[in-house]
Design a protein around this motif. Structure first.
Motif, PDB file in Angstrom:
ATOM      1  N   LEU A 264       0.837  -1.198   0.000  1.00 23.27           N
ATOM      2  CA  LEU A 264       0.000   0.000   0.000  1.00 23.27           C
ATOM      3  C   LEU A 264       0.867   1.240   0.000  1.00 23.27           C
ATOM      4  N   ALA A 265       0.300   2.300  -0.536  1.00 21.69           N
ATOM      5  CA  ALA A 265       0.972   3.597  -0.520  1.00 21.69           C
ATOM      6  C   ALA A 265      -0.054   4.649  -0.133  1.00 21.69           C
ATOM      7  N   GLU A 266       0.432   5.664   0.537  1.00 22.81           N
ATOM      8  CA  GLU A 266      -0.450   6.777   0.889  1.00 22.81           C
ATOM      9  C   GLU A 266      -0.472   7.744  -0.285  1.00 22.81           C
ATOM     10  N   GLU A 267      -1.653   7.884  -0.883  1.00 27.52           N
ATOM     11  CA  GLU A 267      -1.848   8.780  -2.011  1.00 27.52           C
ATOM     12  C   GLU A 267      -2.613  10.017  -1.529  1.00 27.52           C
ATOM     13  N   ALA A 268      -2.899  10.917  -2.436  1.00 26.68           N
ATOM     14  CA  ALA A 268      -3.604  12.153  -2.070  1.00 26.68           C
ATOM     15  C   ALA A 268      -4.953  11.869  -1.408  1.00 26.68           C
ATOM     16  N   ASN A 269      -5.611  10.770  -1.792  1.00 25.50           N
ATOM     17  CA  ASN A 269      -6.915  10.428  -1.217  1.00 25.50           C
ATOM     18  C   ASN A 269      -6.829   9.366  -0.121  1.00 25.50           C
ATOM     19  N   GLY A 270      -5.646   9.183   0.444  1.00 29.37           N
ATOM     20  CA  GLY A 270      -5.467   8.245   1.553  1.00 29.37           C
ATOM     21  C   GLY A 270      -4.704   7.002   1.121  1.00 29.37           C
ATOM     22  N   TRP A 271      -4.647   6.020   2.008  1.00 33.92           N
ATOM     23  CA  TRP A 271      -3.940   4.774   1.728  1.00 33.92           C
ATOM     24  C   TRP A 271      -4.693   4.002   0.659  1.00 33.92           C
ATOM     25  N   ARG A 272      -3.939   3.473  -0.321  1.00 35.11           N
ATOM     26  CA  ARG A 272      -4.535   2.715  -1.409  1.00 35.11           C
ATOM     27  C   ARG A 272      -3.679   1.478  -1.701  1.00 35.11           C
ATOM     28  N   VAL A 273      -4.351   0.405  -2.117  1.00 33.15           N
ATOM     29  CA  VAL A 273      -3.693  -0.868  -2.419  1.00 33.15           C
ATOM     30  C   VAL A 273      -2.977  -0.749  -3.763  1.00 33.15           C
ATOM     31  N   GLN A 274      -1.687  -1.085  -3.758  1.00 31.35           N
ATOM     32  CA  GLN A 274      -0.864  -1.031  -4.961  1.00 31.35           C
ATOM     33  C   GLN A 274      -0.706  -2.409  -5.599  1.00 31.35           C
ATOM     34  N   GLY A 275      -0.863  -3.442  -4.799  1.00 23.32           N
ATOM     35  CA  GLY A 275      -0.721  -4.801  -5.315  1.00 23.32           C
ATOM     36  C   GLY A 275      -0.847  -5.810  -4.184  1.00 23.32           C
ATOM     37  N   VAL A 276      -1.137  -7.044  -4.561  1.00 23.83           N
ATOM     38  CA  VAL A 276      -1.308  -8.124  -3.587  1.00 23.83           C
ATOM     39  C   VAL A 276      -0.662  -9.387  -4.165  1.00 23.83           C
ATOM     40  N   GLN A 277       0.126 -10.049  -3.329  1.00 26.54           N
ATOM     41  CA  GLN A 277       0.697 -11.332  -3.703  1.00 26.54           C
ATOM     42  C   GLN A 277       0.086 -12.382  -2.791  1.00 26.54           C
ATOM     43  N   LEU A 278      -0.635 -13.338  -3.364  1.00 25.75           N
ATOM     44  CA  LEU A 278      -1.379 -14.341  -2.619  1.00 25.75           C
ATOM     45  C   LEU A 278      -0.739 -15.703  -2.761  1.00 25.75           C
ATOM     46  N   ALA A 279      -0.699 -16.473  -1.673  1.00 26.70           N
ATOM     47  CA  ALA A 279      -0.164 -17.837  -1.710  1.00 26.70           C
ATOM     48  C   ALA A 279      -1.004 -18.725  -0.809  1.00 26.70           C
TER      49      ALA A 279
END
Length: 151
Positions: free
Chosen positions: A129-144
């Motif tokens: 996640l990264a904090e963007e102008a509109n708050g924290w947002r999901v950048q990617g997910v790695q699932l196992a």
């Protein structure tokens, strides 16, 4: 004497009820504190997971980072891509819990999330996640898939 014993019983029942009410109120307060203790990005992850579980494409898309927002022409396209990319265990999960996290500077974090899937399988994911102008947002997910069975 009988009246005295009945009175004592009523007082004891009243005290027991009062203690039970205090215990219920204290537990509710503990749960509220636990919810408030979530890190801000954990609230975003939970909100996105809940949107996926309820098949709310627009809601799930709203928590996706700017890269996803420009890549996908619509929330439905994003949602369908997530389904076909093998993330059904998240979308159909029964529960999730947070593991360790690592801050990657002031505005980025990697968060471990553990899932119990609809198939009772255990899954582990790393959310970036990264904090963007509109708050924290999901950048990617790695699932196992993890070893074991959830209940």
């Amino acid at each position: 004497m009988r009246l005295f014993v009945t009175g004592i019983r009523l007082v004891l029942v009243g005290l027991l009820a009062a203690f039970l009410m205090i215990g219920v109120a204290a537990r509710a307060e503990d749960q509220a504190s636990e919810a408030a203790a979530l890190e801000p990005w954990q609230s975003v992850i939970t909100s996105q997971i809940e949107a996926f579980r309820s098949k709310d494409a627009a809601g799930a898309f709203s928590y996706a980072g700017a890269g996803f927002q420009v890549t996908f022409p619509s929330a439905e396209a994003f949602f369908n891509a997530i389904v076909t990319a093998g993330y059904a265990p998240i979308m159909e999960s029964r529960s999730h819990s947070f593991g360790k996290f690592q801050k990657l500077g002031d505005k980025a974090v990697a968060q471990e999330v553990k899932f119990v899937g609809n198939d009772q399988g255990l899954y582990s994911a790393i959310y970036m996640l990264a904090e963007e102008a509109n708050g924290w947002r999901v950048q990617g997910v790695q699932l196992a898939k993890a070893a074991g069975v959830g209940i």
